[in-house]
Design an enzyme around this catalytic site. Structure first.
Site, short mmCIF file in Angstrom:
data_model
loop_
_atom_site.label_atom_id
_atom_site.label_comp_id
_atom_site.label_asym_id
_atom_site.label_seq_id
_atom_site.Cartn_x
_atom_site.Cartn_y
_atom_site.Cartn_z
N THR A 188 1.04 -0.89 0.07
CA THR A 188 -0.15 0.34 -0.22
C THR A 188 0.86 1.45 -0.04
O THR A 188 2.04 1.48 0.68
CB THR A 188 -0.31 0.27 1.35
OG1 THR A 188 -2.20 -1.21 1.58
CG2 THR A 188 -1.63 1.17 1.37
N ARG A 220 -11.76 -9.73 -2.07
CA ARG A 220 -10.81 -9.37 -0.88
C ARG A 220 -11.42 -8.07 -1.23
O ARG A 220 -10.70 -7.41 -1.96
CB ARG A 220 -9.95 -10.09 -0.17
CG ARG A 220 -9.92 -9.59 1.21
CD ARG A 220 -8.94 -9.02 1.43
NE ARG A 220 -8.64 -8.35 2.49
CZ ARG A 220 -7.15 -6.79 2.25
NH1 ARG A 220 -7.07 -6.78 1.55
NH2 ARG A 220 -6.34 -7.46 3.69
N GLY A 253 -9.93 -4.62 1.86
CA GLY A 253 -8.90 -4.03 2.81
C GLY A 253 -9.12 -2.55 3.11
O GLY A 253 -11.02 -2.53 2.78
N ASP A 254 -8.59 -2.35 4.03
CA ASP A 254 -9.26 -0.82 4.85
C ASP A 254 -9.00 0.02 3.02
O ASP A 254 -9.36 1.48 2.91
CB ASP A 254 -8.57 -0.88 5.79
CG ASP A 254 -6.76 -0.45 5.17
OD1 ASP A 254 -6.53 -1.51 4.63
OD2 ASP A 254 -6.45 0.47 5.53
N THR A 284 -1.45 2.06 7.15
CA THR A 284 -1.60 1.03 6.03
C THR A 284 -2.00 -0.02 6.70
O THR A 284 -1.57 0.12 8.83
CB THR A 284 -0.06 1.00 5.54
OG1 THR A 284 0.49 0.38 4.61
CG2 THR A 284 1.14 1.54 7.05
N GLY A 285 -1.27 -1.29 6.64
CA GLY A 285 -0.72 -2.42 7.62
C GLY A 285 -2.57 -3.98 7.12
O GLY A 285 -2.53 -3.63 6.28
N GLY A 344 -5.38 -4.78 6.78
CA GLY A 344 -6.57 -3.70 6.13
C GLY A 344 -8.22 -4.10 7.30
O GLY A 344 -8.67 -3.31 7.68
N1 GLY Z 1 -3.82 -2.21 4.24
C1 GLY Z 1 -3.89 -2.65 2.30
C2 GLY Z 1 -4.64 -3.93 2.37
O1 GLY Z 1 -4.95 -4.28 3.80
O2 GLY Z 1 -5.27 -3.87 1.95
#
Ligand code: GLY
Length: 352
Positions: free
Chosen positions: A213, A241, A243-244, A264-265, A267
């Site tokens: 990310t 899927r 993420g955030d 980041t990380g 999600g």
């Molecule tokens: N932070 C990016 C994800 O989890 O997709």
């Protein structure tokens, strides 16, 4: 390779990397690591060491008194353009072998746009901006997002994996086990500078990207804030899927009266607490950017309990005064900052 072996391997290579980085740094106008606080604007910050190059892209706009919105789009496009990088079409695929991309963008007037599960489009961030500016919606996903992108003139790229991603996927298929790695880099112990130069992305010894990310937030010369976030998501995720990163309030949030935040990380754990929105609200209560990011990380840590050590999450923030700050769950996260006088990586404090 076990996590512990990976860590030892990274540490050894990283020590060498640090020495070489320091040597390379001597020829540069600014140090690669310098944790002195920076205040004022224009300012741009972005996650991970890919942020150094991305910030240069943003500065092409901010340095000419352009808007924070234009800057955060231009900045992360630099990272999306790199075929051998951790975001964009060169990134790791999902478990079925397809690269699917998510992105979001938000300006200083609560305008926002995002795309998710987008395939074969090189610049999801620019599609997110078009969603914001040209549709009555905030979010488009999947084939609908792709059709919109094509109708807007974005070329449909070939559905092929980059050479690096092909190798990683072949390796992953041997066990087909979804086990996200803890994202680390950039601190003493980070391997990328020695191998690729100070702003290159890095891979773990087993070939995986150690992050996927880039999030960027900026304040322009007018004092307006904007943010962007773009990702390929966690490598080898289930098909479909998200993420955030494409979720406004989770991976990105901007309130021009208070501040701008991106994450980041892992999600899923950022979504659970509406992470970026939470950090903005903590700043509204009077916390500094670093304190506010720390509050959100502590909340995730409490929720996860013993499992917290298995994940990484981090937030970066700018407040209305142009003060910047960040906090991470695990060691090994840093962010890139650029102002009129400073261009550097900042090593971020962590809970664990
Ligand atoms: N932070 C990016 C994800 O989890 O997709």
């Amino acid at each position: 390779m076990s996590n512990r072996r990976k860590f030892l391997h990274s540490s050894l290579l990283g020590s060498l990397g640090l020495l070489l980085t320091k040597k390379a740094g001597a020829a540069m106008s600014s140090p690669v690591f310098d944790n002195e606080t920076v205040t004022g604007h224009p300012v741009v910050i972005s996650t991970w060491d890919t942020g150094l190059e991305a910030n240069k892209g943003a500065w092409e706009v901010l340095g000419k008194n352009g808007s924070a919105l234009d800057a955060v789009e231009a900045g992360v496009r630099v990272t999306e353009s790199s075929i051998n990088c951790c975001v964009g079409l060169g990134a790791n695929p999902d478990r079925d072998g397809f690269v699917t991309l998510d992105a979001s963008i938000m300006d200083h007037q609560f305008n926002c746009g995002s795309v998710a599960f987008l395939e074969r489009i090189k610049h999801p961030i620019s599609v997110a901006r078009r969603v914001m500016e040209k549709t009555p919606h905030v979010m488009l996903v999947g084939s609908g997002a792709q059709e919109f992108a094509v109708a807007e003139g974005f070329p449909l790229e070939p559905q092929v994996l980059s050479d690096d991603a092909k190798k990683s996927y072949a390796e992953w298929l041997k066990k087909s086990e979804y086990k996200p790695v803890i994202n680390i880099e950039n601190t003493p112990g980070h391997t990328a500078p020695a191998e690729h130069g100070p702003s290159a992305p890095s891979r773990l010894p087993n070939g995986d990207w150690n992050h996927d990310t880039i999030g960027m937030v900026a304040m322009d010369a007018m004092g307006n804030l904007s943010g962007s976030c773009t990702t390929s998501g966690m490598g080898f995720k289930m098909r479909g899927r998200l993420g955030d990163s494409p979720i406004i309030g989770a991976g990105l949030y901007v309130d021009n009266e208070v501040g701008a935040v991106t994450a980041t990380g892992q999600g899923e754990d950022v979504i659970r607490i509406c992470g970026s929105h939470s950090v903005v609200e903590y700043m509204r209560q009077g916390m500094s950017p670093e304190q506010a990011c720390r509050m959100a990380v502590e909340k995730i840590n409490r929720i996860k309990g013993a499992k917290a050590k298995e994940i990484q999450v981090a937030f970066i923030a700018i407040n209305k005064k142009g003060e910047t700050g960040a906090f991470a769950l695990q060691k090994g996260f840093s962010y890139a900052i650029k102002t009129n006088t400073v261009e550097k990586m900042v090593e971020v404090k962590s809970l664990i």
